[in-house]
Design a protein around this motif. Structure first.
Motif, PDB file in Angstrom:
ATOM      1  N   ARG A  35       0.624  -1.104   0.163  1.00 30.42           N
ATOM      2  CA  ARG A  35      -0.058  -0.030   0.214  1.00 30.42           C
ATOM      3  C   ARG A  35       0.797   1.067   0.081  1.00 30.42           C
ATOM      4  O   ARG A  35       1.588   1.238   0.374  1.00 30.42           O
ATOM      5  CB  ARG A  35      -0.906  -0.192   1.012  1.00 30.42           C
ATOM      6  N   HIS A  53       1.078  -0.181  15.057  1.00 27.62           N
ATOM      7  CA  HIS A  53       0.261  -2.297  13.898  1.00 27.62           C
ATOM      8  C   HIS A  53       0.914  -2.940  15.271  1.00 27.62           C
ATOM      9  O   HIS A  53       1.558  -3.183  15.443  1.00 27.62           O
ATOM     10  CB  HIS A  53       0.720  -1.316  13.079  1.00 27.62           C
ATOM     11  N   HIS A  54      -0.227  -3.784  14.654  1.00 27.19           N
ATOM     12  CA  HIS A  54       0.448  -5.529  15.573  1.00 27.19           C
ATOM     13  C   HIS A  54       1.503  -6.348  14.305  1.00 27.19           C
ATOM     14  O   HIS A  54       2.059  -6.422  14.718  1.00 27.19           O
ATOM     15  CB  HIS A  54      -0.814  -6.459  15.138  1.00 27.19           C
ATOM     16  N   THR A  56       2.300  -4.692  10.611  1.00 28.17           N
ATOM     17  CA  THR A  56       1.898  -2.780   8.923  1.00 28.17           C
ATOM     18  C   THR A  56       3.402  -2.963   9.685  1.00 28.17           C
ATOM     19  O   THR A  56       3.749  -2.347  10.375  1.00 28.17           O
ATOM     20  CB  THR A  56       1.401  -2.397   9.200  1.00 28.17           C
ATOM     21  N   ALA A 114       1.467  -3.550   4.145  1.00 24.36           N
ATOM     22  CA  ALA A 114       0.295  -4.234   4.116  1.00 24.36           C
ATOM     23  C   ALA A 114      -1.118  -3.494   3.589  1.00 24.36           C
ATOM     24  O   ALA A 114      -0.927  -2.584   4.022  1.00 24.36           O
ATOM     25  CB  ALA A 114      -0.730  -5.123   5.441  1.00 24.36           C
ATOM     26  N   PRO A 115      -1.799  -4.337   3.075  1.00 24.42           N
ATOM     27  CA  PRO A 115      -2.964  -3.301   2.777  1.00 24.42           C
ATOM     28  C   PRO A 115      -3.472  -2.959   4.523  1.00 24.42           C
ATOM     29  O   PRO A 115      -3.396  -3.540   5.342  1.00 24.42           O
ATOM     30  CB  PRO A 115      -4.574  -4.396   1.742  1.00 24.42           C
ATOM     31  N   TYR A 116      -4.327  -1.806   4.613  1.00 25.06           N
ATOM     32  CA  TYR A 116      -5.603  -1.530   5.092  1.00 25.06           C
ATOM     33  C   TYR A 116      -5.923  -2.089   5.747  1.00 25.06           C
ATOM     34  O   TYR A 116      -6.742  -2.916   5.660  1.00 25.06           O
ATOM     35  CB  TYR A 116      -6.014  -0.043   4.833  1.00 25.06           C
ATOM     36  N   SER A 117      -5.979  -2.225   7.763  1.00 25.39           N
ATOM     37  CA  SER A 117      -7.151  -3.184   8.079  1.00 25.39           C
ATOM     38  C   SER A 117      -6.822  -1.953   9.480  1.00 25.39           C
ATOM     39  O   SER A 117      -5.596  -2.481   9.887  1.00 25.39           O
ATOM     40  CB  SER A 117      -5.826  -4.310   8.132  1.00 25.39           C
ATOM     41  N   GLU A 118      -8.267  -1.862   9.526  1.00 23.47           N
ATOM     42  CA  GLU A 118      -8.420  -1.514  11.361  1.00 23.47           C
ATOM     43  C   GLU A 118      -8.130  -1.835  12.769  1.00 23.47           C
ATOM     44  O   GLU A 118      -7.506  -1.961  13.493  1.00 23.47           O
ATOM     45  CB  GLU A 118     -10.121  -0.964  11.249  1.00 23.47           C
ATOM     46  N   ALA A 119      -7.849  -3.243  11.973  1.00 24.88           N
ATOM     47  CA  ALA A 119      -7.747  -4.717  13.139  1.00 24.88           C
ATOM     48  C   ALA A 119      -6.044  -4.953  12.954  1.00 24.88           C
ATOM     49  O   ALA A 119      -5.972  -5.595  14.164  1.00 24.88           O
ATOM     50  CB  ALA A 119      -8.151  -6.474  12.792  1.00 24.88           C
ATOM     51  N   ASP A 120      -5.205  -4.101  12.096  1.00 29.47           N
ATOM     52  CA  ASP A 120      -3.735  -3.763  12.613  1.00 29.47           C
ATOM     53  C   ASP A 120      -3.172  -3.256  13.850  1.00 29.47           C
ATOM     54  O   ASP A 120      -2.433  -3.442  13.831  1.00 29.47           O
ATOM     55  CB  ASP A 120      -3.751  -3.819  11.041  1.00 29.47           C
ATOM     56  N   TYR A 121      -4.519  -2.061  13.438  1.00 30.65           N
ATOM     57  CA  TYR A 121      -4.178  -0.552  14.381  1.00 30.65           C
ATOM     58  C   TYR A 121      -3.954  -0.609  16.228  1.00 30.65           C
ATOM     59  O   TYR A 121      -5.350  -1.571  16.676  1.00 30.65           O
ATOM     60  CB  TYR A 121      -5.440   0.652  14.045  1.00 30.65           C
TER      61      TYR A 121
END
Length: 135
Positions: A35, A53-54, A56, A114-121
């Motif tokens: 991304r 991030h978890h 990214t 990585a692509p955007y993922s709210e769960a990664d924040y």
């Protein structure tokens, strides 16, 4: 565990003709880019980021203006980076809480693994400390 650090991209050209900086997949970036995004016209009084991030990884580049990036690791190590050269990027690993303050004219280019993922924040500072201190 990875730590924040600067990456210098090639600066090709001369003052009389201008410059170009370039990288190719995984030559200077320590991950495959999934991304790309950019931020601009951010008021100087605003502090952005305030998350980790978890998974990214990112490289941040001030392609124009100045960006002050502060990183903090779960062990309490704090670093401040002044990005103002368009051929210098800052590697931000997933385990770093980070904030950014911009000059009004700043344009930040970000390469992400990585692509955007709210769960990664991780948006809560106490959660960041709890999650990353155990690793």
């Amino acid at each position: 565990m990875s730590v924040p650090h600067l990456i210098e991209f090639p600066k090709l050209g001369a003052p009389e003709i201008g410059y170009i900086s370039v990288t190719e997949q995984q030559k200077l970036l320590p991950f495959e880019v999934a991304r790309i995004f950019w931020t601009y016209y951010t008021p100087e009084s605003i502090v952005r980021g305030r998350h980790a991030h978890h998974a990214t990884e990112q490289v941040l580049v001030a392609v124009a203006g100045r960006i002050i990036v502060t990183t903090e690791l779960a062990d309490g190590t704090i670093q401040t980076f002044r990005l103002e050269d368009p051929f210098v990027g800052l590697y931000v690993p997933p385990n770093a809480w980070h904030t950014m303050q911009y000059s009004h004219s700043a344009v930040q280019l970000a390469f992400a693994s990585a692509p955007y993922s709210e769960a990664d924040y991780i948006r809560n500072y106490d959660d960041f400390k709890r999650i990353w201190q155990g690793r």
